[in-house]
Scaffold this motif. Sequence first.
Motif, PDB file in Angstrom:
ATOM      1  N   TYR A   1       0.855  -1.179   0.000  1.00 22.80           N
ATOM      2  CA  TYR A   1       0.000   0.000   0.000  1.00 22.80           C
ATOM      3  C   TYR A   1       0.890   1.228   0.000  1.00 22.80           C
ATOM      4  CZ  TYR A   1      -3.465  -3.391   1.288  1.00 22.80           C
ATOM      5  OH  TYR A   1      -4.291  -4.474   1.276  1.00 22.80           O
ATOM      6  N   GLY A   2       0.869   1.960  -1.053  1.00 19.67           N
ATOM      7  CA  GLY A   2       1.729   3.147  -1.163  1.00 19.67           C
ATOM      8  C   GLY A   2       1.585   3.664  -2.566  1.00 19.67           C
ATOM      9  N   GLY A   3       1.725   4.961  -2.706  1.00 23.81           N
ATOM     10  CA  GLY A   3       1.480   5.603  -3.989  1.00 23.81           C
ATOM     11  C   GLY A   3       2.332   5.078  -5.120  1.00 23.81           C
ATOM     12  N   SER A   4       3.610   4.763  -4.855  1.00 23.27           N
ATOM     13  CA  SER A   4       4.482   4.377  -5.976  1.00 23.27           C
ATOM     14  C   SER A   4       4.020   3.067  -6.607  1.00 23.27           C
ATOM     15  CB  SER A   4       5.947   4.285  -5.520  1.00 23.27           C
ATOM     16  OG  SER A   4       6.103   3.276  -4.556  1.00 23.27           O
ATOM     17  N   GLY A   5       3.609   2.109  -5.763  1.00 24.13           N
ATOM     18  CA  GLY A   5       3.118   0.823  -6.273  1.00 24.13           C
ATOM     19  C   GLY A   5       1.806   0.999  -7.017  1.00 24.13           C
TER      20      GLY A   5
ATOM     21  N   LYS B   1       5.761  16.263   4.428  1.00 23.92           N
ATOM     22  CA  LYS B   1       6.397  16.248   3.114  1.00 23.92           C
ATOM     23  C   LYS B   1       5.523  15.390   2.220  1.00 23.92           C
ATOM     24  CE  LYS B   1      10.543  17.051   1.242  1.00 23.92           C
ATOM     25  NZ  LYS B   1      11.562  18.018   1.458  1.00 23.92           N
ATOM     26  N   GLU B   2       5.406  15.756   0.967  1.00 23.50           N
ATOM     27  CA  GLU B   2       4.589  14.952   0.048  1.00 23.50           C
ATOM     28  C   GLU B   2       5.046  15.336  -1.357  1.00 23.50           C
ATOM     29  OE1 GLU B   2       2.512  11.962   0.254  1.00 23.50           O
ATOM     30  OE2 GLU B   2       1.810  13.103   1.981  1.00 23.50           O
ATOM     31  N   SER B   3       5.643  14.403  -2.060  1.00 19.36           N
ATOM     32  CA  SER B   3       6.162  14.759  -3.385  1.00 19.36           C
ATOM     33  C   SER B   3       5.019  15.097  -4.336  1.00 19.36           C
ATOM     34  CB  SER B   3       6.959  13.601  -3.962  1.00 19.36           C
ATOM     35  OG  SER B   3       6.074  12.551  -4.276  1.00 19.36           O
ATOM     36  N   PHE B   4       3.886  14.457  -4.143  1.00 21.03           N
ATOM     37  CA  PHE B   4       2.744  14.665  -5.033  1.00 21.03           C
ATOM     38  C   PHE B   4       1.429  14.631  -4.229  1.00 21.03           C
ATOM     39  CE2 PHE B   4      -0.643  13.356  -7.860  1.00 21.03           C
ATOM     40  CZ  PHE B   4      -0.432  14.128  -8.991  1.00 21.03           C
ATOM     41  N   GLY B   5       1.203  13.510  -3.545  1.00 23.08           N
ATOM     42  CA  GLY B   5      -0.049  13.365  -2.793  1.00 23.08           C
ATOM     43  C   GLY B   5      -1.131  12.735  -3.654  1.00 23.08           C
ATOM     44  N   LEU B   6      -0.863  11.493  -4.089  1.00 24.57           N
ATOM     45  CA  LEU B   6      -1.825  10.812  -4.970  1.00 24.57           C
ATOM     46  C   LEU B   6      -3.207  10.712  -4.323  1.00 24.57           C
ATOM     47  CD1 LEU B   6      -2.195   9.262  -7.654  1.00 24.57           C
ATOM     48  CD2 LEU B   6      -1.568   7.181  -6.436  1.00 24.57           C
TER      49      LEU B   6
ATOM     50  N   VAL C   1       5.711  10.934   8.585  1.00 22.50           N
ATOM     51  CA  VAL C   1       5.647  12.002   7.585  1.00 22.50           C
ATOM     52  C   VAL C   1       4.197  12.450   7.316  1.00 22.50           C
ATOM     53  CG1 VAL C   1       5.581  10.502   5.544  1.00 22.50           C
ATOM     54  CG2 VAL C   1       6.741  12.706   5.384  1.00 22.50           C
ATOM     55  N   LYS C   2       3.234  11.599   7.631  1.00 20.53           N
ATOM     56  CA  LYS C   2       1.826  11.928   7.368  1.00 20.53           C
ATOM     57  C   LYS C   2       1.199  12.802   8.460  1.00 20.53           C
ATOM     58  CE  LYS C   2       2.024   9.448   3.694  1.00 20.53           C
ATOM     59  NZ  LYS C   2       2.005  10.019   2.357  1.00 20.53           N
ATOM     60  N   ARG C   3       1.840  12.897   9.614  1.00 22.83           N
ATOM     61  CA  ARG C   3       1.352  13.742  10.728  1.00 22.83           C
ATOM     62  C   ARG C   3      -0.121  13.420  11.061  1.00 22.83           C
ATOM     63  NH1 ARG C   3       4.976  18.097  11.953  1.00 22.83           N
ATOM     64  NH2 ARG C   3       3.263  19.115  13.050  1.00 22.83           N
TER      65      ARG C   3
ATOM     66  N   GLY D   1       9.393  10.063  -4.291  1.00 21.22           N
ATOM     67  CA  GLY D   1       9.352  10.964  -3.124  1.00 21.22           C
ATOM     68  C   GLY D   1      10.274  10.502  -2.031  1.00 21.22           C
ATOM     69  N   THR D   2       9.766   9.586  -1.192  1.00 20.16           N
ATOM     70  CA  THR D   2      10.587   9.173  -0.052  1.00 20.16           C
ATOM     71  C   THR D   2      11.846   8.437  -0.501  1.00 20.16           C
ATOM     72  OG1 THR D   2       9.100   7.271   0.136  1.00 20.16           O
ATOM     73  CG2 THR D   2       8.740   9.069   1.680  1.00 20.16           C
ATOM     74  N   ASP D   3      11.824   7.873  -1.719  1.00 20.56           N
ATOM     75  CA  ASP D   3      13.044   7.225  -2.225  1.00 20.56           C
ATOM     76  C   ASP D   3      14.179   8.258  -2.336  1.00 20.56           C
ATOM     77  OD1 ASP D   3      11.530   8.431  -4.225  1.00 20.56           O
ATOM     78  OD2 ASP D   3      11.999   6.967  -5.767  1.00 20.56           O
TER      79      ASP D   3
ATOM     80  N   ALA E   1      10.240  12.584 -12.471  1.00 23.25           N
ATOM     81  CA  ALA E   1       9.788  12.872 -11.107  1.00 23.25           C
ATOM     82  C   ALA E   1       8.304  13.168 -11.194  1.00 23.25           C
ATOM     83  CB  ALA E   1      10.532  14.084 -10.559  1.00 23.25           C
ATOM     84  N   VAL E   2       7.578  12.850 -10.112  1.00 21.53           N
ATOM     85  CA  VAL E   2       6.119  12.988 -10.170  1.00 21.53           C
ATOM     86  C   VAL E   2       5.639  14.425  -9.936  1.00 21.53           C
ATOM     87  CG1 VAL E   2       5.667  10.561  -9.598  1.00 21.53           C
ATOM     88  CG2 VAL E   2       5.837  12.261  -7.744  1.00 21.53           C
ATOM     89  N   SER E   3       6.573  15.325  -9.607  1.00 16.34           N
ATOM     90  CA  SER E   3       6.204  16.746  -9.495  1.00 16.34           C
ATOM     91  C   SER E   3       7.431  17.598  -9.778  1.00 16.34           C
ATOM     92  CB  SER E   3       5.671  17.067  -8.091  1.00 16.34           C
ATOM     93  OG  SER E   3       6.682  16.849  -7.128  1.00 16.34           O
TER      94      SER E   3
ATOM     95  N   PRO F   1       3.571  13.929 -14.081  1.00  8.79           N
ATOM     96  CA  PRO F   1       2.801  13.829 -12.838  1.00  8.79           C
ATOM     97  C   PRO F   1       2.022  12.522 -12.745  1.00  8.79           C
ATOM     98  CG  PRO F   1       1.723  15.335 -14.371  1.00  8.79           C
ATOM     99  CD  PRO F   1       3.012  14.908 -15.028  1.00  8.79           C
ATOM    100  N   ASN F   2       1.553  12.240 -11.557  1.00  6.50           N
ATOM    101  CA  ASN F   2       0.694  11.064 -11.377  1.00  6.50           C
ATOM    102  C   ASN F   2      -0.667  11.322 -12.026  1.00  6.50           C
ATOM    103  OD1 ASN F   2       2.616   9.611 -10.036  1.00  6.50           O
ATOM    104  ND2 ASN F   2       2.094  10.476  -8.039  1.00  6.50           N
ATOM    105  N   PHE F   3      -1.405  10.263 -12.202  1.00  5.83           N
ATOM    106  CA  PHE F   3      -2.699  10.377 -12.878  1.00  5.83           C
ATOM    107  C   PHE F   3      -3.757   9.600 -12.102  1.00  5.83           C
ATOM    108  CE2 PHE F   3      -2.437   6.038 -14.459  1.00  5.83           C
ATOM    109  CZ  PHE F   3      -1.070   5.816 -14.514  1.00  5.83           C
TER     110      PHE F   3
END
Length: 375
Positions: free
Chosen positions: A11-15, A280-285, A209-211, A121-123, A149-151, A172-174
């Motif tokens: 579970y994670g945006g990159s996957g 921090k959030e490189s994109f925020g899918l 990182v998600k606070r 992002g986190t990578d 990069a996604v952003s 960017p992500n879609f």
Amino acid sequence: MNIGIVCYPSYGGSGVVASELARQLGRRGHRVHVFSYETPFRLAHFEANVFFHEVEAPDYPLFRFPPYLLALAAKIVEVAREADLQVIHAHYAVPHTAAAYLAKQMLAGERRLPVLTTMHGTDITLVGSDPQFYEVTRFSLEASDGVTAVSRSLAEESAETFRLSRLPRVIPNFVDADEYRPRKNPSLRGCFSRPGEKILLHISNMRPVKRVEDVIRIFARVHEQVPSRLLLAGDGPDRLAAAHLAETLGLQERVCFLGRQDNVAEIFPLADLFLLPSAKESFGLVALEAMACQVPVIASDAGGLPEVIEQGVTGYLAPVGDVETMARYAVRLLSDEQAYAAMARQARERAVQRFHTDPIVDAYEAYYGEILNTP
Ligand code: GMT
């Protein structure tokens, strides 16, 4: 084309992005070979043209840590020969790009296997920039035939952090706007709220990182003025602290932890607002998925989030940790029906127009073509 995609399955945006890309490319007639240590959850259903290759790192008494990178490189080499792979696309630089580079070098005498890396992002911001991994990450990014990069924010940060000789291309992500769409489901909504109450939602892997505690703090302030409920989906190391905070604030009856959920497309439309106060959030899918479901987002102005959420148009942004301002925005929006309806509509419009699947998959396809044609 015969395309290899390397990703994390969890579970994670990159996957999610890698799996969705694999599905879309498969539907366009490409033969896509996905490499991971288990089936990515978004690829659980059969897709013609998408093939899964499980990477199993051998367990041997001598090893304290199974050598996953070597197992992955070996699997890429095996499949590249069998399936005549033309390009390998590594999602999440660590350690996928290094493994792809190794496979490319192993095949160098017999075939060309260009490597495209997509940084998520986190990578880059956490793992790759860790002093222990810095040099290997920098080397493998520079050795890639293409880097995306996604952003814009992530492209600039990675170029600076790793002193890259070229700026990564921003793709960017879609979001699949047919799957992520508003759906009215009053009976499901009724399971979580009473008539007249608003629903706020947060979905994440609940890492620091998600606070997530900020989510609870924002909700506590909103609930003082607007009768509401908070749903949280996902799980991770900070879930317990968030649940404890909700209890301390006397909100346990109003806060519902749904745990890990596979089908989040059915959860977003239940919400009136989505909260993403990340450090921090490189994109925020997830923010984009919420917007596609016509749910405005209140988020921090970190990283690539301002590239996704337009201030005052599709949601609101505030500095990291500023829960007062985020709560104020939420209360203002939830108390003004007209402004809310306009923002919800604009959120969906922006998701569909700016982050539609087709042009973004086109951009990846075009990049594969470019690196294939560059000697
Ligand atoms: O956010 C996470 O912890 C998961 C991480 C991942 O690698 O799956 O997400 C990153 O990639 C997503 C897809 O590109 C982005 O939408 C997320 O913003 C990004 N997370 C961070 O930058 C913290």
